[in-house]
Design an enzyme around this catalytic site. Sequence first.
Site, mmCIF file in Angstrom:
data_model
loop_
_atom_site.group_PDB
_atom_site.id
_atom_site.type_symbol
_atom_site.label_atom_id
_atom_site.label_comp_id
_atom_site.label_asym_id
_atom_site.label_seq_id
_atom_site.Cartn_x
_atom_site.Cartn_y
_atom_site.Cartn_z
ATOM 1 N N HIS A 64 -9.798 33.693 12.421
ATOM 2 C CA HIS A 64 -8.489 34.327 12.183
ATOM 3 C C HIS A 64 -7.888 33.867 10.847
ATOM 4 O O HIS A 64 -8.201 32.793 10.346
ATOM 5 C CB HIS A 64 -7.525 34.099 13.353
ATOM 6 C CG HIS A 64 -6.981 32.719 13.500
ATOM 7 N ND1 HIS A 64 -6.558 32.207 14.709
ATOM 8 C CD2 HIS A 64 -6.762 31.719 12.602
ATOM 9 C CE1 HIS A 64 -6.112 30.990 14.545
ATOM 10 N NE2 HIS A 64 -6.217 30.666 13.283
ATOM 11 N N GLU A 88 -5.890 37.597 15.000
ATOM 12 C CA GLU A 88 -7.015 37.175 15.824
ATOM 13 C C GLU A 88 -8.120 38.238 15.809
ATOM 14 O O GLU A 88 -7.847 39.425 15.560
ATOM 15 C CB GLU A 88 -6.541 36.957 17.272
ATOM 16 C CG GLU A 88 -5.500 35.848 17.438
ATOM 17 C CD GLU A 88 -6.111 34.445 17.462
ATOM 18 O OE1 GLU A 88 -6.955 34.131 16.612
ATOM 19 O OE2 GLU A 88 -5.719 33.655 18.342
ATOM 20 N N ASP A 147 3.303 32.966 9.634
ATOM 21 C CA ASP A 147 3.444 33.194 11.074
ATOM 22 C C ASP A 147 4.361 32.167 11.737
ATOM 23 O O ASP A 147 4.756 31.165 11.125
ATOM 24 C CB ASP A 147 2.058 33.188 11.741
ATOM 25 C CG ASP A 147 1.165 32.052 11.254
ATOM 26 O OD1 ASP A 147 1.700 31.058 10.719
ATOM 27 O OD2 ASP A 147 -0.055 32.142 11.417
ATOM 28 N N ASN A 165 -12.170 30.819 15.108
ATOM 29 C CA ASN A 165 -12.660 32.156 15.463
ATOM 30 C C ASN A 165 -12.554 33.136 14.291
ATOM 31 O O ASN A 165 -12.724 34.333 14.454
ATOM 32 C CB ASN A 165 -11.886 32.704 16.669
ATOM 33 C CG ASN A 165 -10.392 32.812 16.392
ATOM 34 O OD1 ASN A 165 -9.938 32.609 15.269
ATOM 35 N ND2 ASN A 165 -9.625 33.149 17.423
HETATM 36 P P1 PGA Z 1 -6.099 24.299 11.205
HETATM 37 O O1 PGA Z 1 -5.790 25.825 11.493
HETATM 38 O O2 PGA Z 1 -5.767 24.058 9.778
HETATM 39 O O3 PGA Z 1 -5.211 23.539 12.122
HETATM 40 O O4 PGA Z 1 -7.557 24.103 11.489
HETATM 41 C C1 PGA Z 1 -6.187 26.756 10.549
HETATM 42 C C2 PGA Z 1 -5.778 28.132 11.011
HETATM 43 O O5 PGA Z 1 -5.735 28.359 12.226
HETATM 44 O O6 PGA Z 1 -5.481 28.976 10.162
#
Ligand code: PGA
Length: 248
Positions: free
Chosen positions: A136, A141, A66, A134
Site C-alpha cells: 500500500h 490498500e 492519511d 502489502n
Molecule cells: P512503516 O509503514 O513505515 O511503519 O513500515 C509504512 C507504510 O505503511 O506506508
Amino acid sequence: MKIRVFDTPDEAGVYVAAIAEQVVSGCPQSVLGLATGSTPIPFYRALVRLVQCGLNVHEVTTVNLDEYVGLPPDHPQSYRYFMEHHLFRHIPIDVDKIHIPYGTAADLDAECARYDQVVADYPADLQILGIGLNGHIGFNEPSAFLDTKTHVVELTKKTILHNSDAFGDPALVPTHAITMGLQGILQARQIVMMAFGEEKSQVVAQALQGEVRTDLPASILHLHHDVTWVLDRAAARMLPLHLGDTEA
Ligand code: PGA
C-alpha cells in the site's frame, strides 16, 4: 526512476532531507507531501537538524497522506500527533499551512471532499512515501479497484497487525482510515519512496520489477516520471544488481 541504497536508514534520511532542502531552497512556498509510520522518522530527524542549521521552512505548506478514522488529533496514535511529535513541534511552521485529514469528522464523505480540495489546491512539490508490507501507499490498500480520490478505506488485517505495535494490541487499531487517493499522490512533481528492513525486501522487489497492478498499489509509481526509491541494504536485498536508473 532512480534507486539509491544506503547502509542505514539514518544515512538514507539525511539524503532525503537534502532533497527536501533543494526543493524548499528553490521555492520557499513549496508544498511537502508527508507520510507517517516508522520509515520516515530518520528523514524527519535529519530535516529538523537542517532547519536548526538554518533551512527556512516558514512558508512551506505540508499535506499529509492519511489519518485513522475515529482518532482525534491529540490521540497519541493519531497521525496528527505523530507529525507534531516528529516534526511540527521542532520547526517554525505556520499551523495554518499544515494539512491532515480529520479522523473524527462527523461527516466523513464531506471530509474526503474537503481534503480533495486541499490536495487540488496544494499539489506536492515533493511527496514522501513509505510502502506497506502489502504494497500500500498512503492507506491505498490492495484491491481490485484503486480510488483516485480521497476516500475512507477498510484496513487489511496485515496492515492492522503491522501497525499494532504502537497501539500495544491489534484490537485497538482503528479498522478504517481516510487516505488521499492515487491521483493526489501521482500529481506530485517529485516522489521519494523510502523502505527499510528485510521485511520490506520482497514487496520492494515486486513493486520495482513487476507490472502495474491494483493488488500492489506501489507498482503504480511506474507511471510517474520522477520517482526515487531510497532503500537500506536489507530492503534492497532481493533486487537484481543490474537495476539502476531508468527513464520513466
Ligand atoms: P512503516 O509503514 O513505515 O511503519 O513500515 C509504512 C507504510 O505503511 O506506508
